[in-house]
Design an enzyme around this catalytic site. Structure first.
Site, PDB file in Angstrom:
ATOM      1  N   GLU A  22       0.816  -1.212   0.000  1.00 38.13           N
ATOM      2  CA  GLU A  22       0.000   0.000   0.000  1.00 38.13           C
ATOM      3  C   GLU A  22       0.852   1.264   0.000  1.00 38.13           C
ATOM      4  O   GLU A  22       0.379   2.334  -0.383  1.00 38.13           O
ATOM      5  CB  GLU A  22      -0.921   0.021   1.224  1.00 38.13           C
ATOM      6  CG  GLU A  22      -2.028  -1.014   1.172  1.00 38.13           C
ATOM      7  CD  GLU A  22      -2.929  -0.935   2.381  1.00 38.13           C
ATOM      8  OE1 GLU A  22      -4.123  -0.653   2.206  1.00 38.13           O
ATOM      9  OE2 GLU A  22      -2.433  -1.146   3.513  1.00 38.13           O
ATOM     10  N   TYR A  54     -16.862  25.596  -3.168  1.00 37.53           N
ATOM     11  CA  TYR A  54     -16.757  24.142  -3.296  1.00 37.53           C
ATOM     12  C   TYR A  54     -15.441  23.722  -3.943  1.00 37.53           C
ATOM     13  O   TYR A  54     -14.791  22.776  -3.495  1.00 37.53           O
ATOM     14  CB  TYR A  54     -17.883  23.561  -4.154  1.00 37.53           C
ATOM     15  CG  TYR A  54     -19.280  24.002  -3.830  1.00 37.53           C
ATOM     16  CD1 TYR A  54     -19.736  24.104  -2.523  1.00 37.53           C
ATOM     17  CD2 TYR A  54     -20.174  24.298  -4.855  1.00 37.53           C
ATOM     18  CE1 TYR A  54     -21.040  24.486  -2.238  1.00 37.53           C
ATOM     19  CE2 TYR A  54     -21.473  24.678  -4.584  1.00 37.53           C
ATOM     20  CZ  TYR A  54     -21.895  24.774  -3.268  1.00 37.53           C
ATOM     21  OH  TYR A  54     -23.181  25.153  -3.002  1.00 37.53           O
ATOM     22  N   LYS A  99     -12.736   3.658   1.365  1.00 36.66           N
ATOM     23  CA  LYS A  99     -11.669   3.027   0.588  1.00 36.66           C
ATOM     24  C   LYS A  99     -12.321   1.844  -0.147  1.00 36.66           C
ATOM     25  O   LYS A  99     -12.559   0.798   0.444  1.00 36.66           O
ATOM     26  CB  LYS A  99     -10.573   2.565   1.557  1.00 36.66           C
ATOM     27  CG  LYS A  99      -9.242   2.268   0.963  1.00 36.66           C
ATOM     28  CD  LYS A  99      -8.252   2.028   2.116  1.00 36.66           C
ATOM     29  CE  LYS A  99      -6.910   1.619   1.625  1.00 36.66           C
ATOM     30  NZ  LYS A  99      -5.985   1.335   2.729  1.00 36.66           N
TER      31      LYS A  99
END
Length: 118
Positions: A22, A54, A99
Site C-alpha cells: 500500500e 466548493y 476506501k
C-alpha cells in the site's frame, strides 16, 4: 445554524495504508463532506463571495493527500477536518472517507468523524 454545504464522493488518489504494497501504490478514496455554513447570506444577496467555495474545498483536500501519506483513514480524516476548519473558518463538519475494493465482500470500508460545534 442548521445549514450545510455538501460535497459527496470526492475522488482522490492517495498513498495510504499499513501494508508494504500500500505504500507503493496510489489508491482511490471517496470523501463525503458536510460542512456547517450560513447559506442565508449568499442566498439573500446572490453573492458568490459569501458562499463556501466548493472548488477551493475540493482542491484543499486533494492537496492535503498529495503532500501526506498517512497509514490510517482515521489520521487522514482528523487532518483533513482540521485543515478545512482552519482554512475556511468552518465551525462544524463531518468527514467520511471510504476506501473501495479493500474487502472482497464489501463495496468499501471507511470511517466518519464529526468535529466542531453545530
Amino acid at each position: 445554524m442548521t445549514d450545510s454545504v455538501l460535497i459527496e464522493q470526492l475522488a482522490v488518489e492517495a498513498i495510504i495504508g499499513v501494508f508494504d504494497w500500500e505504500r507503493e501504490v496510489h489508491q482511490r478514496l471517496l470523501l463525503d463532506l458536510e460542512m456547517a455554513w450560513a447559506n442565508d447570506r449568499p442566498a439573500a444577496t446572490d453573492d458568490l463571495a459569501l458562499a463556501l467555495d466548493y472548488a477551493a474545498v475540493c482542491e484543499a483536500v486533494t492537496e492535503w493527500f498529495h503532500h501526506h501519506q498517512p497509514q490510517l483513514l482515521e489520521t487522514a480524516a482528523e487532518a483533513v477536518a482540521a485543515e478545512l476548519m482552519q482554512r475556511f473558518g468552518i465551525r462544524w463538519l463531518a468527514v467520511t472517507i471510504r476506501k473501495p475494493g479493500v474487502l472482497p465482500r464489501a463495496g468499501s470500508v471507511g470511517i466518519r468523524i464529526e468535529r466542531g460545534q453545530r
